[in-house]
Write a protein that holds these residues in place. Structure first.
Motif, PDB file in Angstrom:
ATOM      1  N   ALA A 139       0.853  -1.185   0.000  1.00  0.00           N
ATOM      2  CA  ALA A 139       0.000   0.000   0.000  1.00  0.00           C
ATOM      3  C   ALA A 139       0.889   1.235   0.000  1.00  0.00           C
ATOM      4  CB  ALA A 139      -0.927   0.009   1.225  1.00  0.00           C
ATOM      5  N   PHE A 140       0.323   2.392  -0.359  1.00  0.00           N
ATOM      6  CA  PHE A 140       1.117   3.608  -0.505  1.00  0.00           C
ATOM      7  C   PHE A 140       0.299   4.817  -0.057  1.00  0.00           C
ATOM      8  CE2 PHE A 140       2.227   0.512  -3.722  1.00  0.00           C
ATOM      9  CZ  PHE A 140       3.609   0.425  -3.631  1.00  0.00           C
ATOM     10  N   ASN A 184      -7.107   3.650  -5.854  1.00  0.00           N
ATOM     11  CA  ASN A 184      -7.022   3.638  -4.402  1.00  0.00           C
ATOM     12  C   ASN A 184      -5.875   2.739  -3.950  1.00  0.00           C
ATOM     13  OD1 ASN A 184      -7.506   3.065  -1.561  1.00  0.00           O
ATOM     14  ND2 ASN A 184      -9.523   3.981  -1.858  1.00  0.00           N
ATOM     15  N   LEU A 185      -4.880   3.339  -3.292  1.00  0.00           N
ATOM     16  CA  LEU A 185      -3.689   2.614  -2.852  1.00  0.00           C
ATOM     17  C   LEU A 185      -3.701   2.333  -1.356  1.00  0.00           C
ATOM     18  CD1 LEU A 185      -1.022   4.614  -4.912  1.00  0.00           C
ATOM     19  CD2 LEU A 185      -2.237   2.523  -5.568  1.00  0.00           C
ATOM     20  N   GLN A 197       5.365   1.349   1.208  1.00  0.00           N
ATOM     21  CA  GLN A 197       5.830   2.723   1.386  1.00  0.00           C
ATOM     22  C   GLN A 197       7.314   2.745   1.753  1.00  0.00           C
ATOM     23  OE1 GLN A 197       3.718   5.180   0.752  1.00  0.00           O
ATOM     24  NE2 GLN A 197       4.470   7.034   1.729  1.00  0.00           N
ATOM     25  N   GLY A 198       7.737   1.783   2.585  1.00  0.00           N
ATOM     26  CA  GLY A 198       9.144   1.704   2.951  1.00  0.00           C
ATOM     27  C   GLY A 198      10.026   1.384   1.775  1.00  0.00           C
ATOM     28  N   PRO A 223       3.682   3.743  -8.013  1.00  0.00           N
ATOM     29  CA  PRO A 223       3.265   2.773  -6.989  1.00  0.00           C
ATOM     30  C   PRO A 223       2.120   1.902  -7.490  1.00  0.00           C
ATOM     31  CG  PRO A 223       2.496   4.978  -6.427  1.00  0.00           C
ATOM     32  CD  PRO A 223       3.234   5.100  -7.716  1.00  0.00           C
ATOM     33  N   MET A 224       2.258   0.584  -7.304  1.00  0.00           N
ATOM     34  CA  MET A 224       1.258  -0.361  -7.773  1.00  0.00           C
ATOM     35  C   MET A 224       0.914  -1.323  -6.642  1.00  0.00           C
ATOM     36  SD  MET A 224       2.757  -1.188 -11.591  1.00  0.00           S
ATOM     37  CE  MET A 224       1.130  -1.564 -12.256  1.00  0.00           C
TER      38      MET A 224
END
Length: 437
Positions: free
Chosen positions: A147-148, A174-175, A196-197, A224-225
């Motif tokens: 997730a992001f 929506n992430l 995210q990291g 980001p995927m």
């Protein structure tokens, strides 16, 4: 003060004169060699080597010799054969830049600061080259993960609007962490902050006086995927979702596809075919070797064409959890912490809470081959940007692999524990043998 008592008897012995040839993988001035001629005259030395010309003598008996650019190593070998005692490039030295991000500089009270880990990659020397170069293109690294949060304080515009490849019902844009089905809940092992990291190590804002600098130094962007969701009674991904995301990343023009994930599945024809498609589009898959501390890489790291990444600890030795391969494969290393004794390094967390998931905060300490992988992805992307700036075109995935492998710390040799060794970002941006031939 004047020494008293017994006179000092030791004599300073000068070091022996060097003999042989210097290291051509380090940065140097194109077309220039420094030569110790031995017993030959300068004219006698260069008269035997076509294209070599003495520019001037230097102190210490050395000669500065001009040779054709791109032929430095070959001409050095010729000079040695004609009788020169020592030949080396005219090496380049740079003032080392350090970003002002608060979790970067070394600290005795905080061993998780990022700077000492990145020293293994020689990132500061590489960043000096990046800062001195105008990049007409901004390479994209697709990060396929959990997730992001695009609104994180350390992201800015470096995270592109992403894509939700999962069927979690939240919509394609929506992430957020996927909501668990009734009767299920996130556990500490179901870490939705992971993505995210990983992405932060590629493209967190640098020089903003907070958090960490992404290794891309504001010259690389992340696509980001989200590929992790609740399926099959747990939090994970599937062949279909992963393959779809790999193909979309390639279609979006990602130069690198970061896969900090893995499976024991030895043959997943759907995913493997998607990887082949990505390579055909010019996208290099970079995947984590695995955290099982055993012989054999996880998949997709083990598939042909993929650049696998293992982890090293702060002293440069293989992390105790990192998988390895005695079979020759495309394996390089980057910092990723250690298990025992524990070592972790700072990166981003989601920085906001969700109805079904409580974030770890804005920043958190991480360890694993998952976090070595985005470091290599970022360096690969910087190489693409640098190559494009100098040559007006982009290197192929195979060119990127050869550059990173042959300039890594094992000197082009393969080791069963560390593959080709730790990626050397400074060499990646300067090497004229494998990276900019």
């Amino acid at each position: 003060p004047t020494p008293q008592g017994l006179a000092l008897q030791g004599l300073r012995v000068p070091p022996p004169e060097p003999q042989g040839m210097g290291d051509f993988s380090a940065p140097y001035v194109p077309g220039e060699l420094l030569v110790l001629p031995g017993g030959l005259t300068p004219q006698g030395l260069t008269a035997r080597v076509a294209g070599a010309r003495v520019e001037k003598p230097l102190e210490g008996g050395f000669l500065k010799v001009r040779v054709p650019e791109g032929k430095e190593r070959a001409k050095a070998e010729e000079l040695l054969r004609t009788g020169a005692r020592w030949v080396q490039p005219n090496y380049l030295y740079f003032p080392l830049y350090a970003p002002n991000d608060s979790l970067y500089p070394p600290s005795l009270s905080d061993p998780s600061r990022l700077g000492p880990y990145l020293d293994l990659l020689r990132m500061e020397a590489a960043w000096d080259r990046v800062r001195a170069t105008a990049y007409p293109c901004t390479p994209i690294v697709a990060v396929l993960d959990t997730a992001f949060n695009l609104g994180h304080e350390d992201v800015g515009s470096l995270f592109l609007p992403g894509y939700n490849a999962t069927p979690d019902g939240l919509g394609e844009e929506n992430l957020d962490p996927s909501p668990p089905p009734s009767g299920f809940a996130y556990s500490p092992d179901d870490n939705a902050d992971h993505g995210q990291g990983v992405a932060g190590l590629v493209a967190a804002l640098a020089d903003n006086a907070r958090g960490i600098p992404g290794l891309g130094l504001n010259r690389v962007r992340v696509f980001p995927m989200k590929v992790f969701y609740w399926t099959g009674g747990g939090y994970g991904s599937t062949s279909a979702v992963l393959a779809q995301a790999i193909r979309k990343a390639a279609d979006q023009g990602a130069v690198v596809i970061n896969l900090s994930l893995g499976s024991e599945t030895p043959l997943d024809a759907v995913v493997q075919e998607a990887l082949v498609y990505a390579l055909s589009k010019g996208s290099l898959p970079v995947a984590a070797a695995g955290n099982d501390s055993r012989e054999g890489l996880r998949y997709p790291a083990a598939y042909p064409g993929v650049l696998a990444v293992g982890a090293v600890r702060k002293d440069g030795a293989r992390a105790d959890f990192s998988n390895y391969s005695s079979t020759l494969t495309d394996l390089v290393m980057a910092p990723g912490g250690n298990g025992d004794p524990p070592e972790k390094l700072w990166s981003l967390a989601l920085g906001r809470d969700y109805p079904s998931y409580a974030s770890l905060g804005n920043y958190v300490r991480w360890a694993g081959t998952s976090f070595a992988t985005p470091m290599v992805s970022a360096i690969a992307a910087l190489y693409v940007a640098h190559y494009h700036a100098l040559r007006g075109t982009s290197p192929s995935p195979d060119q990127i692999k050869v550059c990173l492998e042959m300039t890594a710390s094992n000197g082009g040799h393969y080791d069963s524990q560390t593959g080709y060794g730790i990626v050397r970002a400074d060499r990646v941006l300067t090497d004229t043998t494998y990276c900019f031939p």
